[in-house]
Write a protein that holds these residues in place. Structure first.
Motif, PDB file in Angstrom:
ATOM      1  N   ALA A 109     -42.502  -1.644  -1.790  1.00  0.00           N
ATOM      2  CA  ALA A 109     -41.402  -1.826  -3.012  1.00  0.00           C
ATOM      3  C   ALA A 109     -41.257  -0.423  -3.751  1.00  0.00           C
ATOM      4  CB  ALA A 109     -42.026  -2.989  -3.902  1.00  0.00           C
ATOM      5  N   GLY A 110     -41.886   0.470  -3.552  1.00  0.00           N
ATOM      6  CA  GLY A 110     -41.761   1.812  -4.360  1.00  0.00           C
ATOM      7  C   GLY A 110     -42.416   1.998  -5.626  1.00  0.00           C
ATOM      8  N   LYS A 111     -43.372   0.894  -6.037  1.00  0.00           N
ATOM      9  CA  LYS A 111     -44.202   0.752  -6.982  1.00  0.00           C
ATOM     10  C   LYS A 111     -45.479   1.582  -6.730  1.00  0.00           C
ATOM     11  CE  LYS A 111     -42.229  -3.348  -8.154  1.00  0.00           C
ATOM     12  NZ  LYS A 111     -42.661  -4.876  -8.567  1.00  0.00           N
ATOM     13  N   LEU A 112     -45.392   3.041  -6.708  1.00  0.00           N
ATOM     14  CA  LEU A 112     -46.351   3.906  -6.401  1.00  0.00           C
ATOM     15  C   LEU A 112     -47.530   3.953  -7.472  1.00  0.00           C
ATOM     16  CD1 LEU A 112     -44.690   6.698  -4.479  1.00  0.00           C
ATOM     17  CD2 LEU A 112     -45.735   4.579  -3.689  1.00  0.00           C
ATOM     18  N   LYS A 113     -46.907   4.003  -8.824  1.00  0.00           N
ATOM     19  CA  LYS A 113     -48.020   3.899  -9.646  1.00  0.00           C
ATOM     20  C   LYS A 113     -48.991   2.836  -9.705  1.00  0.00           C
ATOM     21  CE  LYS A 113     -48.575   4.374 -14.694  1.00  0.00           C
ATOM     22  NZ  LYS A 113     -47.769   4.548 -16.143  1.00  0.00           N
TER      23      LYS A 113
END
Length: 164
Positions: A50-54
């Protein structure tokens, strides 16, 4: 440097099981560790996709602890495989089945993390090339006053750490 957990922090005993309850308790605790690790890995995979790397990075401490427990548990199970198989054959077989199901999920997670790393590296490299290309328009011949050209310069302020 982080401190490694000691043997007292494992949810299972590292000693050879001497009874059926000991063997079943070991298998049950290791199975619980595998389920918890699987859950963290699946969450991490979903967050990275989902691109929520943090948010995915925030799972790292739990993931590292569970990986340590899982690895130590599997080494202990291997060391005491005969005793576990004799004392708790059904629980041991369940542990083997669960371990077999765990491997494909881990491969998917590693592929997703590798892809995310490659994409991030590509983006940063492209930005660095574009920023460096701005300086490539400098003259390549001697100027009217006879001064030597300075030539293209690399981009300033951008660094790429490819060791990740």
């Amino acid at each position: 440097m982080t401190a490694q957990p000691n043997a007292n922090t494992f949810p299972f005993s590292l000693e050879r099981p001497n009874s059926q309850p000991d063997a079943e308790s070991f298998c049950s605790a290791l199975s619980g560790t595998m389920e918890a690790l699987l859950s963290v890995i699946e969450m991490e995979t979903d967050l990275v996709r989902a691109g929520k790397l943090k948010e995915a990075g925030e799972l790292q401490p739990d993931k590292a602890r569970l990986i340590h427990e899982y690895t130590r548990g599997m080494m202990t199970a291997k060391d005491h495989a005969v005793a576990l198989g004799n004392l708790a054959p059904a629980a041991t077989q369940n542990l083997r089945r669960q371990h077999g199901e765990f491997q494909p999920v881990l491969r998917i997670n590693l592929a997703v993390l590798s892809t995310a790393r490659d994409v991030a590296s590509s983006i940063v490299s492209t930005v660095a090339k574009v920023a460096g290309a701005r300086n490539a328009t400098a003259p390549t011949t001697y100027g009217s006053n006879g001064s030597a050209p300075t030539g293209p310069q690399s981009a300033r302020g951008i660094a790429i750490n490819q060791s990740l």
